[in-house]
Design a protein around this motif. Structure first.
Motif, PDB file in Angstrom:
ATOM      1  N   LEU A   1      14.873  21.908  45.624  1.00  0.00           N
ATOM      2  CA  LEU A   1      15.523  21.877  44.720  1.00  0.00           C
ATOM      3  C   LEU A   1      14.504  23.444  44.591  1.00  0.00           C
ATOM      4  N   GLU A   2      14.986  24.739  44.555  1.00  0.00           N
ATOM      5  CA  GLU A   2      14.451  25.290  44.080  1.00  0.00           C
ATOM      6  C   GLU A   2      14.730  26.720  42.782  1.00  0.00           C
ATOM      7  N   PRO A   3      13.779  26.532  41.788  1.00  0.00           N
ATOM      8  CA  PRO A   3      14.468  27.291  40.646  1.00  0.00           C
ATOM      9  C   PRO A   3      15.222  28.567  41.165  1.00  0.00           C
ATOM     10  N   ASP A   4      16.220  28.367  39.971  1.00  0.00           N
ATOM     11  CA  ASP A   4      17.062  29.367  40.336  1.00  0.00           C
ATOM     12  C   ASP A   4      16.989  30.734  39.636  1.00  0.00           C
ATOM     13  N   PRO A   5      16.684  31.482  39.849  1.00  0.00           N
ATOM     14  CA  PRO A   5      15.885  32.623  39.027  1.00  0.00           C
ATOM     15  C   PRO A   5      17.313  33.486  37.698  1.00  0.00           C
ATOM     16  N   THR A   6      18.277  33.354  37.743  1.00  0.00           N
ATOM     17  CA  THR A   6      19.277  33.142  36.945  1.00  0.00           C
ATOM     18  C   THR A   6      19.084  32.574  35.056  1.00  0.00           C
TER      19      THR A   6
END
Length: 288
Positions: free
Chosen positions: A228-233
């Motif tokens: 899981l990579e953080p979503d910039p939005t």
């Protein structure tokens, strides 16, 4: 004299004389034969007759020896104690030399200390040549079958490699099981059963422990996991696939190495419902 029957010198008629002589002739012949036997006994048997009798005795002894040889060939001795599980030929068949007759299953012997034995059968396992080089006869190795742990003793290590698998065959003798550090009774080890042999091999390399449920098949036969990579939005995460190499498997976990970092959030289960690129939120975070 004229008018009288002819008589023999004894003064009896010829028919009476013949009737009297008839019983005497066999008796005279028997007496002559007995006298001949007596003369032979008194003189001793001839060398030719003794030689013929000795030759006859030797011929009989040779015939008896031939019968004993034939009887010995009809007896099949097992190389170990066991039970016949299958008969491969029928009575009256003509067999070629070396043809198998029976299939024998070895009896499970009791251990020397009186505890239950794991079966007493030989376990054949193919190992890598570098592992086979570290084994010695009499060495004890842990094995596992049907969920039970046991130990086995190395009987022999073959000097050749299998052409098909390129491994070295190692023969093990199954011993008693071990449960909780103490010797306990074990279920009987059956012939043809699948047995796992555990070898200790230390590998010093950087990697991560992941549960089996975190791994899924990747492209070209490789393994991958989902991170899981953080979503910039916003406060959600994006699912990303990472290819990994499996270094070691155990019963619950896999030791992997690849494009992973200590700070990565790895999905520990439910990977069959995920595809790369979808958004996700963390419901519960497990140990990294």
């Amino acid at each position: 004299a004229r008018g009288r029957a002819a008589r023999d010198p004894a003064g009896v008629s010829a028919p009476v004389w013949a009737a009297a002589r008839l019983p005497a002739e066999p008796a005279a012949a028997a007496a002559a034969a007995a006298k001949a036997d007596l003369d032979e006994l008194n003189a001793g048997s001839r060398a030719e007759r003794l030689a013929a009798l000795e030759a006859a005795v030797e011929a009989l002894l040779a015939a008896i020896a031939a019968v004993d040889v034939d009887l010995g060939k009809t007896l099949v001795r097992a190389p170990f104690a066991g039970r016949v599980s299958d008969r491969l030929v029928d009575e009256g068949e003509v067999l070629a030399p070396g043809a198998p007759l029976l299939e024998l299953r070895e009896e499970a012997p009791a251990s020397s200390d009186g505890t239950s034995a794991a079966g007493g059968l030989e376990v054949r396992v193919g190992v890598l040549p570098r592992l086979a080089a570290t084994l010695r006869e009499g060495q004890s190795l842990p094995i596992r079958y049907r969920g039970h742990r046991a130990s086995a003793e190395v009987v022999a290590v073959r000097s050749d490699r299998s052409v098909r698998t390129r491994t070295v065959s190692v023969l093990l003798r199954a011993l008693v099981t071990e449960a909780g550090g103490a010797t306990a009774a074990a279920p009987r080890l059956r012939d043809g059963e699948l047995v796992e042999v555990e070898f200790e091999h230390r590998v010093e390399t950087a990697g991560f422990w992941l549960p089996h449920a975190a791994l899924t098949e990747g492209a070209r036969g490789l393994w991958r996991c989902f991170v899981l990579e953080p979503d910039p939005t916003g406060g959600t995460f994006r699912v990303v696939g990472r290819t990994v190499e499996v270094v070691h498997f155990d019963e619950e976990r896999a030791y992997v190495r690849g494009a992973l970092e200590d700070s990565d959030l790895v999905v520990s289960g439910g990977t069959h419902r995920l595809v790369p690129g979808i958004s996700a939120r963390i419901a519960a975070e497990s140990a990294r």
